[in-house]
Design a protein around this motif. Structure first.
Motif, PDB file in Angstrom:
ATOM      1  N   THR A  11      18.602  20.800  19.172  1.00 25.62           N
ATOM      2  CA  THR A  11      19.051  20.748  17.792  1.00 25.62           C
ATOM      3  C   THR A  11      19.846  19.476  17.570  1.00 25.62           C
ATOM      4  OG1 THR A  11      21.088  21.926  18.260  1.00 25.62           O
ATOM      5  CG2 THR A  11      19.180  23.263  17.622  1.00 25.62           C
ATOM      6  N   SER A  12      19.730  18.952  16.393  1.00 25.12           N
ATOM      7  CA  SER A  12      20.523  17.776  16.055  1.00 25.12           C
ATOM      8  C   SER A  12      21.553  18.188  15.011  1.00 25.12           C
ATOM      9  CB  SER A  12      19.637  16.652  15.532  1.00 25.12           C
ATOM     10  OG  SER A  12      19.023  17.061  14.340  1.00 25.12           O
ATOM     11  N   GLU A  13      22.703  17.583  15.077  1.00 26.43           N
ATOM     12  CA  GLU A  13      23.752  17.892  14.118  1.00 26.43           C
ATOM     13  C   GLU A  13      23.510  17.091  12.853  1.00 26.43           C
ATOM     14  OE1 GLU A  13      28.504  17.391  13.716  1.00 26.43           O
ATOM     15  OE2 GLU A  13      27.694  17.918  15.666  1.00 26.43           O
ATOM     16  N   PHE A  14      23.484  17.779  11.741  1.00 27.58           N
ATOM     17  CA  PHE A  14      23.276  17.148  10.450  1.00 27.58           C
ATOM     18  C   PHE A  14      24.530  17.389   9.627  1.00 27.58           C
ATOM     19  CE2 PHE A  14      21.633  17.199   6.046  1.00 27.58           C
ATOM     20  CZ  PHE A  14      21.111  15.925   6.009  1.00 27.58           C
ATOM     21  N   ASN A  15      25.330  16.370   9.427  1.00 28.77           N
ATOM     22  CA  ASN A  15      26.595  16.537   8.734  1.00 28.77           C
ATOM     23  C   ASN A  15      26.795  15.434   7.690  1.00 28.77           C
ATOM     24  OD1 ASN A  15      29.062  17.519   8.040  1.00 28.77           O
ATOM     25  ND2 ASN A  15      30.138  16.578   9.736  1.00 28.77           N
ATOM     26  N   PRO A  16      25.931  15.390   6.685  1.00 30.54           N
ATOM     27  CA  PRO A  16      26.084  14.371   5.660  1.00 30.54           C
ATOM     28  C   PRO A  16      27.247  14.728   4.731  1.00 30.54           C
ATOM     29  CG  PRO A  16      24.350  15.850   5.040  1.00 30.54           C
ATOM     30  CD  PRO A  16      24.811  16.270   6.418  1.00 30.54           C
ATOM     31  N   HIS A  17      27.739  13.744   4.044  1.00 30.21           N
ATOM     32  CA  HIS A  17      28.852  13.964   3.132  1.00 30.21           C
ATOM     33  C   HIS A  17      28.390  13.806   1.693  1.00 30.21           C
ATOM     34  CE1 HIS A  17      31.824  13.818   6.381  1.00 30.21           C
ATOM     35  NE2 HIS A  17      31.000  12.942   6.919  1.00 30.21           N
TER      36      HIS A  17
ATOM     37  N   ASP B 104      33.593  16.795   2.718  1.00 32.42           N
ATOM     38  CA  ASP B 104      32.494  17.746   2.940  1.00 32.42           C
ATOM     39  C   ASP B 104      32.202  18.450   1.619  1.00 32.42           C
ATOM     40  OD1 ASP B 104      34.506  19.725   2.655  1.00 32.42           O
ATOM     41  OD2 ASP B 104      34.766  19.859   4.828  1.00 32.42           O
ATOM     42  N   ASN B 105      31.211  19.336   1.619  1.00 32.94           N
ATOM     43  CA  ASN B 105      30.834  20.034   0.393  1.00 32.94           C
ATOM     44  C   ASN B 105      31.981  20.866  -0.173  1.00 32.94           C
ATOM     45  OD1 ASN B 105      28.208  19.074   0.091  1.00 32.94           O
ATOM     46  ND2 ASN B 105      27.360  20.654   1.424  1.00 32.94           N
ATOM     47  N   ALA B 106      32.768  21.474   0.703  1.00 27.09           N
ATOM     48  CA  ALA B 106      33.868  22.330   0.256  1.00 27.09           C
ATOM     49  C   ALA B 106      34.965  21.523  -0.446  1.00 27.09           C
ATOM     50  CB  ALA B 106      34.449  23.092   1.439  1.00 27.09           C
ATOM     51  N   ALA B 107      35.016  20.233  -0.234  1.00 25.79           N
ATOM     52  CA  ALA B 107      36.067  19.401  -0.831  1.00 25.79           C
ATOM     53  C   ALA B 107      35.750  18.965  -2.259  1.00 25.79           C
ATOM     54  CB  ALA B 107      36.291  18.160   0.032  1.00 25.79           C
ATOM     55  N   VAL B 108      34.509  19.088  -2.695  1.00 31.13           N
ATOM     56  CA  VAL B 108      34.098  18.523  -3.988  1.00 31.13           C
ATOM     57  C   VAL B 108      34.826  19.172  -5.160  1.00 31.13           C
ATOM     58  CG1 VAL B 108      32.158  18.150  -5.567  1.00 31.13           C
ATOM     59  CG2 VAL B 108      31.855  17.786  -3.106  1.00 31.13           C
TER      60      VAL B 108
ATOM     61  N   THR C 169      24.711  15.391  -3.142  1.00 34.85           N
ATOM     62  CA  THR C 169      24.935  16.014  -1.851  1.00 34.85           C
ATOM     63  C   THR C 169      23.590  16.063  -1.140  1.00 34.85           C
ATOM     64  OG1 THR C 169      25.898  17.906  -0.694  1.00 34.85           O
ATOM     65  CG2 THR C 169      24.681  18.387  -2.703  1.00 34.85           C
ATOM     66  N   PRO C 170      23.530  15.572   0.075  1.00 32.86           N
ATOM     67  CA  PRO C 170      22.255  15.555   0.801  1.00 32.86           C
ATOM     68  C   PRO C 170      21.785  16.961   1.132  1.00 32.86           C
ATOM     69  CG  PRO C 170      23.856  14.067   1.796  1.00 32.86           C
ATOM     70  CD  PRO C 170      24.590  14.889   0.799  1.00 32.86           C
ATOM     71  N   LEU C 171      20.494  17.096   1.187  1.00 33.73           N
ATOM     72  CA  LEU C 171      19.899  18.346   1.645  1.00 33.73           C
ATOM     73  C   LEU C 171      19.993  18.405   3.161  1.00 33.73           C
ATOM     74  CD1 LEU C 171      16.614  18.388  -0.448  1.00 33.73           C
ATOM     75  CD2 LEU C 171      18.636  19.794  -0.810  1.00 33.73           C
ATOM     76  N   GLY C 172      20.141  19.589   3.675  1.00 37.80           N
ATOM     77  CA  GLY C 172      20.120  19.748   5.127  1.00 37.80           C
ATOM     78  C   GLY C 172      18.694  19.658   5.630  1.00 37.80           C
ATOM     79  N   PRO C 173      18.531  19.756   6.919  1.00 30.65           N
ATOM     80  CA  PRO C 173      17.179  19.726   7.478  1.00 30.65           C
ATOM     81  C   PRO C 173      16.338  20.865   6.905  1.00 30.65           C
ATOM     82  CG  PRO C 173      18.833  19.607   9.196  1.00 30.65           C
ATOM     83  CD  PRO C 173      19.549  19.907   7.923  1.00 30.65           C
ATOM     84  N   ILE C 174      15.117  20.578   6.637  1.00 29.55           N
ATOM     85  CA  ILE C 174      14.199  21.579   6.107  1.00 29.55           C
ATOM     86  C   ILE C 174      13.295  22.033   7.238  1.00 29.55           C
ATOM     87  CG2 ILE C 174      12.338  21.983   4.460  1.00 29.55           C
ATOM     88  CD1 ILE C 174      13.632  19.809   2.711  1.00 29.55           C
ATOM     89  N   ASP C 175      13.242  23.357   7.402  1.00 29.42           N
ATOM     90  CA  ASP C 175      12.376  23.891   8.455  1.00 29.42           C
ATOM     91  C   ASP C 175      10.944  23.454   8.228  1.00 29.42           C
ATOM     92  OD1 ASP C 175      14.469  25.164   9.726  1.00 29.42           O
ATOM     93  OD2 ASP C 175      14.186  27.021   8.593  1.00 29.42           O
ATOM     94  N   THR C 176      10.276  23.133   9.281  1.00 29.83           N
ATOM     95  CA  THR C 176       8.875  22.737   9.198  1.00 29.83           C
ATOM     96  C   THR C 176       8.026  23.965   8.887  1.00 29.83           C
ATOM     97  OG1 THR C 176       9.265  21.052  10.858  1.00 29.83           O
ATOM     98  CG2 THR C 176       6.981  21.649  10.441  1.00 29.83           C
ATOM     99  N   TYR C 177       7.131  23.795   7.964  1.00 31.62           N
ATOM    100  CA  TYR C 177       6.242  24.885   7.586  1.00 31.62           C
ATOM    101  C   TYR C 177       5.022  24.845   8.493  1.00 31.62           C
ATOM    102  CZ  TYR C 177       2.928  27.646   4.904  1.00 31.62           C
ATOM    103  OH  TYR C 177       2.010  28.587   4.523  1.00 31.62           O
TER     104      TYR C 177
END
Length: 115
Positions: free
Chosen positions: A2-8, A67-71, A103-111
């Motif tokens: 897994t990769s950490e995805f932590n965009p702001h 982060d998202n909670a700070a907006v 706000t960036p989207l998180g990783p999207i699961d591959t279909y």
């Protein structure tokens, strides 16, 4: 793996200033407005871009939230109210003013389609 995805999330402000007001605007932005914005709880840094040969005086400013909670708390803060009021003195010299939050989207699961 897994990769950490932590965009702001970020606030993008675009403004076009009358050319005759540019020097005064530049000084105000650096000395007054930027310290007000960077004093907003939850804003962690900011950038500004202005075309070196842009006769229209267009500026693009980006401010990053922790982060998202700070907006929402940041936008509701007294410091944010002050930063918004800063713009009142420039209304007559602005041709454009827009503010957008991204706000960036998180990783999207591959279909996976299986027949």
């Amino acid at each position: 793996m897994t990769s950490e995805f932590n965009p702001h999330p970020s606030l993008w402000v675009r403004v076009q200033v009358e050319p005759g007001a540019m020097d005064e605007f530049e000084a105000w932005y650096r000395e007054v407005h930027l310290p007000h914005v960077l004093g907003i709880p939850g804003i962690v840094r900011g950038w500004r871009v202005r075309g070196a040969h842009d006769p229209a005086g267009t500026h693009l400013m980006m401010f990053e939230f922790a982060d998202n909670a700070a907006v929402q708390p940041a936008l509701a803060s007294d410091e944010a109210q002050l930063a918004r009021r800063d713009w009142d003195r420039w209304r007559a010299q602005l041709q454009e003013l827009s503010a957008e939050i991204y706000t960036p989207l998180g990783p999207i699961d591959t279909y996976h389609h299986r027949n």
